[in-house]
Design an enzyme around this catalytic site. Structure first.
Site, PDB file in Angstrom:
ATOM      1  N   LYS A  43       0.835  -1.209   0.000  1.00 22.81           N
ATOM      2  CA  LYS A  43       0.000   0.000   0.000  1.00 22.81           C
ATOM      3  C   LYS A  43       0.872   1.264   0.000  1.00 22.81           C
ATOM      4  O   LYS A  43       2.065   1.190   0.310  1.00 22.81           O
ATOM      5  CB  LYS A  43      -0.931  -0.023   1.213  1.00 22.81           C
ATOM      6  CG  LYS A  43      -0.229  -0.091   2.548  1.00 22.81           C
ATOM      7  CD  LYS A  43      -1.156  -0.653   3.626  1.00 22.81           C
ATOM      8  CE  LYS A  43      -0.485  -0.610   4.985  1.00 22.81           C
ATOM      9  NZ  LYS A  43      -1.256  -1.324   5.996  1.00 22.81           N
ATOM     10  N   ARG A 143     -10.966  -0.902  14.171  1.00 20.34           N
ATOM     11  CA  ARG A 143     -10.630   0.040  13.112  1.00 20.34           C
ATOM     12  C   ARG A 143     -11.448  -0.309  11.874  1.00 20.34           C
ATOM     13  O   ARG A 143     -12.381   0.385  11.529  1.00 20.34           O
ATOM     14  CB  ARG A 143      -9.119  -0.024  12.830  1.00 20.34           C
ATOM     15  CG  ARG A 143      -8.655   0.993  11.809  1.00 20.34           C
ATOM     16  CD  ARG A 143      -7.159   0.937  11.586  1.00 20.34           C
ATOM     17  NE  ARG A 143      -6.736  -0.270  10.884  1.00 20.34           N
ATOM     18  CZ  ARG A 143      -5.513  -0.439  10.374  1.00 20.34           C
ATOM     19  NH1 ARG A 143      -4.599   0.510  10.508  1.00 20.34           N
ATOM     20  NH2 ARG A 143      -5.192  -1.542   9.747  1.00 20.34           N
ATOM     21  N   TYR A 264      18.040  28.304  12.204  1.00 21.04           N
ATOM     22  CA  TYR A 264      16.824  28.945  12.718  1.00 21.04           C
ATOM     23  C   TYR A 264      16.791  28.925  14.243  1.00 21.04           C
ATOM     24  O   TYR A 264      17.119  27.914  14.864  1.00 21.04           O
ATOM     25  CB  TYR A 264      15.583  28.208  12.220  1.00 21.04           C
ATOM     26  CG  TYR A 264      15.197  28.551  10.797  1.00 21.04           C
ATOM     27  CD1 TYR A 264      14.864  29.854  10.443  1.00 21.04           C
ATOM     28  CD2 TYR A 264      15.152  27.562   9.835  1.00 21.04           C
ATOM     29  CE1 TYR A 264      14.493  30.154   9.134  1.00 21.04           C
ATOM     30  CE2 TYR A 264      14.773  27.844   8.532  1.00 21.04           C
ATOM     31  CZ  TYR A 264      14.449  29.153   8.186  1.00 21.04           C
ATOM     32  OH  TYR A 264      14.087  29.445   6.911  1.00 21.04           O
ATOM     33  N   MET A 312      13.605  23.281   6.115  1.00 14.84           N
ATOM     34  CA  MET A 312      12.770  22.587   5.127  1.00 14.84           C
ATOM     35  C   MET A 312      13.621  21.871   4.076  1.00 14.84           C
ATOM     36  O   MET A 312      13.333  20.750   3.680  1.00 14.84           O
ATOM     37  CB  MET A 312      11.839  23.586   4.439  1.00 14.84           C
ATOM     38  CG  MET A 312      10.852  22.932   3.494  1.00 14.84           C
ATOM     39  SD  MET A 312       9.873  24.116   2.572  1.00 14.84           S
ATOM     40  CE  MET A 312       8.845  24.812   3.841  1.00 14.84           C
TER      41      MET A 312
HETATM   42  C1  LIG Z   1      -0.513  -2.284   6.605  1.00 15.95           C
HETATM   43  C2  LIG Z   1      -1.131  -3.594   6.865  1.00 15.95           C
HETATM   44  C3  LIG Z   1      -0.365  -4.764   6.834  1.00 15.95           C
HETATM   45  C4  LIG Z   1       1.147  -4.747   6.734  1.00 15.95           C
HETATM   46  O1  LIG Z   1       1.647  -4.312   7.970  1.00 15.95           O
HETATM   47  P1  LIG Z   1       3.202  -4.322   8.330  1.00 15.95           P
HETATM   48  O2  LIG Z   1       3.240  -4.026   9.773  1.00 15.95           O
HETATM   49  O3  LIG Z   1       3.823  -3.261   7.498  1.00 15.95           O
HETATM   50  O4  LIG Z   1       3.732  -5.671   7.997  1.00 15.95           O
HETATM   51  C5  LIG Z   1      -1.029  -5.982   6.947  1.00 15.95           C
HETATM   52  N1  LIG Z   1      -2.378  -6.026   7.120  1.00 15.95           N
HETATM   53  C6  LIG Z   1      -3.134  -4.918   7.183  1.00 15.95           C
HETATM   54  C7  LIG Z   1      -4.604  -5.049   7.388  1.00 15.95           C
HETATM   55  C8  LIG Z   1      -2.547  -3.662   7.073  1.00 15.95           C
HETATM   56  O5  LIG Z   1      -3.316  -2.570   7.153  1.00 15.95           O
END
Ligand SMILES: *Cc1c(COP(=O)(O)O)cnc(C)c1O
Length: 375
Positions: A43, A143, A264, A312
């Site tokens: 993702k 969630r 800064y 930045m």
């Molecule tokens: C992001 C995610 C993963 C992968 O998680 P990692 O900790 O990066 O291995 C697996 N399952 C779900 C549902 C996720 O949201």
């Protein structure tokens, strides 16, 4: 330095991503499994590192299943893989009206509530050939996934799983980065109790951390994301390799007198005459501002402290410990790599490696290290 950065005269920074090491980490993760398959979670553009390069390499390595967050990411990934053989699952759920896109690109939604399940059944009823889907059962994270009400309804109507062509039940661990947490055991028991009451299909619970919690957590499919890049928070003996290095260009070097202030806010006062190098990477490049005064960059193996606030577009580094002319304007120093890892940076910045990696930004020039099966 391993790389010839001079080929790019414009670059202020280079992000080097070791695709060979990512594949080798995938193989290491897979070797920890007895019966389970090993998916890859790609993702957010493979955690910001570039799904275009990483997905084909994992595909070649035999990865059977890919998880992404959104339908857009899934469509992009299907085009990259350029075939229909591998499963691509969308974790963020099934949005109303997106059935035809799922069908066109052979995308598998992860259904997150009863309403999505019903909409999927309706959509599938319109098709000549049924599309498969996965179902997310919430085992305690609150969630995404079917909640207790939804699960009650499902247990009363288990045949709907058949109508929806559900081939995978999954759930997600809230505390896999804390091996000692009682939450892991609690979610494991809850997931077992849920899948026991439903028709038998494949099951999946473990993300990266979950793989390292042991075989009980593996079920039929594991879904590592972060571990592909060498990091498994909370599980230090992972045998995985770092895959990410960041190099920044020395823009300027100056001699600064004792008593002068740097950057800064004038937060850093020199206690002696020093040589200060300004490097062209800042918080807009994901070098987080909270690292101000805490992090270290490297010239070969020599540590050089970051002094003053992170800007930045640049940072300032005290290079007085190096012999004069050892580091010159135009040279590159290592900001992240095996000397100062993503995990160390995240910990000093009081965040998680996930945020550090996905935040690395778009401004770096990227090198992908890929010798095996070069594409
Ligand atoms: C992001 C995610 C993963 C992968 O998680 P990692 O900790 O990066 O291995 C697996 N399952 C779900 C549902 C996720 O949201």
């Amino acid at each position: 330095m391993l790389y010839n950065f001079n080929i790019n005269k414009k670059a202020n920074s280079f992000l080097v991503i070791d695709v060979d090491a990512i594949v080798s980490n995938y193989q290491t993760l897979r070797s920890k499994l007895t019966n389970a398959h090993c998916a890859a979670t790609l993702k957010a553009n493979a955690y910001g590192l570039g799904v275009k390069k990483i997905a084909p390499a994992l595909d070649k390595a035999g990865c059977p299943t890919f998880f992404v967050a959104t339908l857009d990411e899934a469509v992009e990934l299907r085009k990259i893989l350029n075939n229909n053989r591998k499963s691509i699952l969308v974790l963020n759920g099934f949005l109303t009206g997106t059935g035809p896109i799922c069908k066109q690109y052979n995308i598998t939604p992860v259904l997150n509530n009863f309403c999505q399940l019903e909409k999927w059944v309706d959509f599938n009823a319109t098709l000549e050939f049924q599309q498969k889907a996965a179902l997310h059962l919430d085992s305690g994270m609150n969630r995404l996934g079917l909640d207790n009400n939804d699960i009650g309804r499902l247990i009363k109507n288990p045949h709907i799983l058949n109508k929806a062509n559900i081939y995978l039940l999954l759930s997600h661990l809230a505390c896999s980065d804390e091996p000692e947490s009682t939450m892991n055991k609690r979610q494991l028991l809850e997931f077992h109790s849920l899948i026991r009451r439903l028709p038998r299909v494949m099951a999946s619970l473990a993300n990266s951390g979950g793989i390292y919690l042991g075989e009980k957590f593996h079920f039929d499919l594991v879904r590592p994301g972060l571990a592909l890049y060498g990091s498994v928070p909370g599980h230090l003996q992972s045998n995985l390799t770092n895959c990410i290095s960041l190099y920044g260009r020395v823009l300027q070097i100056r001699e600064v007198d004792k008593g002068e202030l740097i950057g800064y806010g004038g937060t850093y006062e020199l206690t002696k005459k020093s040589r200060i190098a300004t490097i062209g990477v800042g918080y807009a490049d994901g070098y987080q501002r909270s690292l101000s005064g805490l992090s270290t960059v490297f010239h070969h193996s020599s540590p050089l402290p970051v002094v003053g606030r992170i800007s930045m577009d640049s940072i300032t580094v005290d290079i007085s410990s190096l012999p004069e002319n050892e580091l010159k304007e135009g040279n590159f120093v290592e900001l992240i790599g095996k000397n100062f890892t993503i995990d160390q940076a995240a910990s000093l910045a009081q965040t998680v490696p996930y945020e550090m990696i996905t935040g690395l930004g778009r401004r770096h020039y990227r090198y992908y290290n890929q010798t095996k099966d070069g594409l």
